[in-house]
Scaffold this active site. Structure first.
Site, PDB file in Angstrom:
ATOM      1  CB  CYS A  72      27.247   4.036 -12.260  1.00  0.00           C
ATOM      2  SG  CYS A  72      26.231   4.385 -13.714  1.00  0.00           S
ATOM      3  CB  CYS A  73      27.626  -1.304 -12.136  1.00  0.00           C
ATOM      4  SG  CYS A  73      28.624  -1.102 -13.628  1.00  0.00           S
ATOM      5  CB  CYS A 133      26.619   1.271 -20.444  1.00  0.00           C
ATOM      6  SG  CYS A 133      25.364   0.612 -19.330  1.00  0.00           S
ATOM      7  CB  CYS A 169      31.051   1.684 -19.608  1.00  0.00           C
ATOM      8  SG  CYS A 169      30.556   2.928 -18.404  1.00  0.00           S
ATOM      9  CB  CYS A 180      28.794  -4.799 -14.546  1.00  0.00           C
ATOM     10  SG  CYS A 180      27.867  -6.272 -14.959  1.00  0.00           S
TER      11      CYS A 180
HETATM   12  S1  SF4 Z   1      28.380   0.076 -17.439  1.00  0.00           S
HETATM   13 FE1  SF4 Z   1      28.839   2.271 -17.106  1.00  0.00          FE
HETATM   14  S2  SF4 Z   1      26.951   3.446 -17.506  1.00  0.00           S
HETATM   15 FE2  SF4 Z   1      26.445   1.230 -17.381  1.00  0.00          FE
HETATM   16  S3  SF4 Z   1      25.769   0.951 -15.312  1.00  0.00           S
HETATM   17 FE3  SF4 Z   1      27.966   0.447 -15.298  1.00  0.00          FE
HETATM   18  S4  SF4 Z   1      29.093   2.374 -14.890  1.00  0.00           S
HETATM   19 FE4  SF4 Z   1      26.937   2.893 -15.339  1.00  0.00          FE
END
Ligand code: SF4
Length: 261
Positions: free
Chosen positions: A123-124, A206, A209, A234
């Site tokens: 996701c990151c 985010c 998170c 991240c």
């Molecule tokens: S912080 Fe969480 S929602 Fe944001 S990009 Fe990373 S995993 Fe995805």
């Protein structure tokens, strides 16, 4: 001398000079050494707001960019707008590629990052790393608000180093600032800050998170708190092997918070 060696020599020189300069002096030295192609990536956190204030006050040619992951807090979007109004600047937002987000959600679910560290990094990767690559495309230098005492993992943050993978200079003008100095500076300069800080969100990323931290908890303890790895990042500031970019301890140099504007 190769281009890489030249970059390393420039970084070493600036790294040494930053130690004896206050914040405006560091920004001026950086802009003199790299007159064009400097990009500051802000997430509108406390450090980034102080750095934005200093960049505008110094009048140095550094472009502003942010990574709009699509999962930020409403308060962060409101601060983005307030930041542009307050300083009369444009902060260029970089959003993830739509198809990649669709594929990610189809594969892992809307909150799939909770399932595993691998899914979280995926996701990151889609929402942050790929847009960061576009934010820095063509840049010669990357400016960040990293501080060495934000976490143990960041203790090795240098003033200026080389991001070898991206082939650019990486400058962290606040590397030796404490959080207390940042808070004090923001208050003295009436810098607009995220209201979430007052509710215990010391480090803000985010929304799904990030949680507030309790008094005495490390300031980044609220980021991906369900993961056990203490060096949670991240991926923006680490290399392919998971090491922070770049080593070199600012503790070798005396702090210059007292000399800040
Ligand atoms: S912080 Fe969480 S929602 Fe944001 S990009 Fe990373 S995993 Fe995805």
């Amino acid at each position: 001398m190769t281009a890489t060696a030249e970059l390393a020599a420039l970084a070493d020189d600036l790294d040494r000079r930053f130690a004896g300069l206050d914040l405006p002096g560091r920004l001026a030295a950086l802009a003199e050494a790299v007159p064009e192609g400097l990009v500051f990536t802000t997430s509108f956190g406390l450090e980034d707001q102080v750095l934005t204030d200093a960049i505008v006050a110094a009048g140095v040619p550094i472009a502003f960019a942010t990574l709009d992951t699509g999962r930020l807090f409403p308060e962060t979007y409101a601060l983005w707008a307030e930041t542009e109004r307050h300083w009369g600047i444009r902060v260029r937002g970089r959003v993830p590629a739509a198809g990649a987000v669709e594929d990610l959600i189809a594969a892992d679910g809307i909150d799939g990052f909770l399932r595993s560290r691998q899914a979280r990094h995926a996701c990151c990767g889609v929402r942050k790393l790929e847009p960061l690559g576009r934010a820095l495309a063509g840049a010669r230098g990357w400016v960040t608000g990293l501080r060495a005492d934000q976490s143990e993992a960041r203790a090795a943050v240098a003033f200026v180093g080389v991001d070898a993978a991206r082939g650019l200079l990486k400058a962290n003008p606040l590397a030796d600032w404490s959080r207390a100095a940042i808070v004090d500076h923001a208050a003295r300069r009436a810098v607009p800050i995220n209201p979430l800080h007052a509710r215990g969100f010391l480090s803000i990323g985010c929304a799904p998170c990030t949680r507030a931290v309790a008094p005495g908890e490390p300031e980044r303890a609220g980021r991906w708190w369900w993961e056990s790895d203490e060096a949670r990042e991240c991926g923006l500031h680490v290399d392919g092997a998971g090491r922070l970019v770049r080593g070199g301890a600012p503790t070798q140099n005396p702090p210059h918070e007292g000399a800040t504007p």
